[in-house]
Structures are given as C-alpha cells and as structure tokens.
Design a protein around this motif. Structure first.
Motif, short mmCIF file in Angstrom:
data_model
loop_
_atom_site.label_atom_id
_atom_site.label_comp_id
_atom_site.label_asym_id
_atom_site.label_seq_id
_atom_site.Cartn_x
_atom_site.Cartn_y
_atom_site.Cartn_z
N LEU A 19 17.52 2.05 -2.96
CA LEU A 19 17.13 2.61 -4.13
C LEU A 19 17.40 3.31 -4.98
O LEU A 19 16.73 3.17 -6.29
CB LEU A 19 17.47 3.71 -3.04
N ILE A 49 12.19 6.18 -6.27
CA ILE A 49 11.37 5.34 -4.83
C ILE A 49 9.28 5.95 -5.90
O ILE A 49 8.67 4.85 -5.83
CB ILE A 49 11.15 6.19 -3.15
N THR A 79 6.88 2.68 -6.69
CA THR A 79 5.11 2.75 -6.52
C THR A 79 4.44 2.93 -7.11
O THR A 79 3.37 2.15 -7.67
CB THR A 79 4.81 4.30 -5.43
N PRO A 123 13.57 2.35 3.50
CA PRO A 123 14.42 3.19 2.86
C PRO A 123 15.50 3.67 3.09
O PRO A 123 15.69 4.12 4.12
CB PRO A 123 13.24 3.95 2.32
#
Length: 293
Positions: free
Chosen positions: A43, A70, A74, A91
C-alpha cells in the motif's frame, strides 16, 4: 479491464510506480482494447507526503497513508482506463518495506520478508489471467528500492513456476530507463529554464545533478513504446497520486517529495528477458510489446 485474460500484466511495488514508469504504456494498450491488470505489492505505507494537508498520515504518526493511497491508485488507474486496483495477496497483505537500512524492513509483514507466499500469490494470478505479456522491474529495481528488487525477484520466479502449472508467459519484460534519452530531455529542460523560460520550474524545485540521473538510469533497451498520444492520461494519473507526485503547470516535468524536476518522457522503454523479440524498426528496437505473439 482488470480480470480479463490474455492481456498485459504489470507487477509494481507501490501505488504510483505503475504510473511513473509504465503509465503511458498502460494507457496506450487500453486505448487499443488490450486487457491490462496492474498488480500492486504493498500500500506504500512508508512513503513521504507532499504538502501539509495529509502530512500526518505518514507511518511515524497516524500510519494511515496506505489506506489513503488506495484511493489515489484507484483514481490513477481510472485515468489510465485500467480498472480497479489489485493488490498481491489482497489489500494490506504485505507492507511497504521502506528504504534500505530503515527499521520498517524488520517488520514481519514487510514485503522484503514475504518469502514463498508472495511468489505463490503471483503464480495464482498468472495462471488465472494467462497474460501474454508480463512487466516488472530489472534486478536493481530501477533505482534500488528494496520493494522494487523484491518485486523483480518474485515475478521472475512466479513466471517460471507458472510455466510448470499450465501458463508459460510468452513475453516477459523489465521496465527500464534509457539513460541517453533521460539525459537528453533533462538537458533540454535545463536549457529552457536558463535560456528560454527563466524561473519556469515551480518554486523550490531544482534540476537533477548527474549522480541523481545515474542512480535511476539503466540500459539494455530492446523495446520502445511511443506514448506521446496518451500523455494527457499519464499526467492525469500522476496528478491522482497527489501525496507522492507533483506535475509542473507546463505538464512537461514532475517531481517527487524531493522536488527534483524530471521530464515526462514521450516514450517508455523495456528490456525483453523471456520470449522472442518481434518486428524491429530501423532503430533496431521493437515498438510493440505484443509483436510476434
């Protein structure tokens, strides 16, 4: 188009890596209808943050940066038309290891400590999606980050194991930087800044010095993808990673948290390490990752 078979699969270490090194290529092939899947290994929890607004999300304070990134990933993949994020093992399965020599690498969940489990997780993805082309970093991870090196290691092994389990990836590439092109565009930036547009760089930015260019430059280029027609998408994806990347108002340059200006290049380079090169141009380079398959 995440989840479709027979396309392009890219393995990256942290959110933003997919855009900085291969964002143009992702957008290029999506524009041509090729399925693209980006597999991200962490991450990016140990990243620095540009600006004050989200600065306390870093690992040393709230330790919430990974979750925030995240959202950035996206948005970046949406700008590239590359579907939803797909994280290796799910994730948060593996954590950003941080730079070499930092305490974060001792975390049992650090990606550098992922062992055979990370290889197996990627093998499952390869067998599921059966990509015709796989891309990851070279053995030094582009610029030496431990997570980039680990991504290289697990991808190399996973491609080999997947061949034994029913899917032999036809073409496997490393994403690399062409040293001469990087220096050429950086020199052009320096000329514009000094001779044509004094003060053109955003306040606080500076030009790179030679050792900094050498640290990120690699060679052995076999393949060049022209991404000039999708640079708007790449720039949008870069801007989506706002905690990590700043794009200059001109759109020609970007900088990370170190404020070192680097050019947004109109081509992206690769080195084929498994499979056979396809048709080559007059420059001796292949110009399509899927050529010959």
């Amino acid at each position: 188009m995440t989840g479709a078979t027979g396309g392009l699969l890219l393995v990256h270490a942290h959110p933003d890596d997919e855009t900085l090194t291969t964002g143009g290529t992702i957008a290029h092939y999506r524009r041509r209808g090729v399925p693209v899947t980006v597999v991200t290994c962490t991450l990016g929890e140990e990243g620095e943050v540009i600006g004050e607004r989200w600065s306390r999300l870093i690992a040393a304070e709230a330790d919430q940066l990974g979750g925030y990134r995240i959202g950035e990933l996206t948005a970046a993949l949406a700008a590239l038309d590359a579907g939803e994020p797909r994280f290796l093992g799910g994730p948060g399965r593996w954590r950003d290891s941080g730079m070499a020599g930092t305490p974060s690498a001792r975390n049992p969940r650090a990606f550098v400590n992922s062992g055979d489990a990370a290889v197996e997780a990627l093998v499952e993805v390869l067998v599921e999606l059966r990509p015709r082309v796989v891309v990851t970093y070279d053995p030094r991870g582009g610029y030496g980050h431990p997570d980039h090196i680990r991504a290289h290691e697990i991808t190399t092994e996973a491609v080999s194991v997947a061949a034994e389990r029913g899917w032999d990836v036809p073409k496997f590439y490393w994403t690399v930087t062409d040293a001469s092109l990087l220096r050429e565009h950086t020199a052009a930036l320096a000329r514009r800044t000094v001779d044509e547009l004094p003060g053109a760089l955003p306040k606080g930015w500076r030009l790179p010095v030679e050792p900094e260019l050498a640290a990120m430059s690699t060679g052995g280029v076999t393949t060049e993808v022209d991404v000039s027609d999708v640079l708007a998408a790449k720039r949008a994806a870069m801007r989506a990673h706002a905690t990590q990347v700043t794009v200059a108002p001109s759109g020609r340059e970007f900088a990370l948290s170190n404020n070192i200006a680097l050019p947004v290049l109109p081509v992206e380079h690769f080195r084929l390490v498994r499979g056979t090169l396809g048709e080559r141009g007059a420059d001796g380079l292949e110009h399509d990752l899927f050529s010959g398959i």
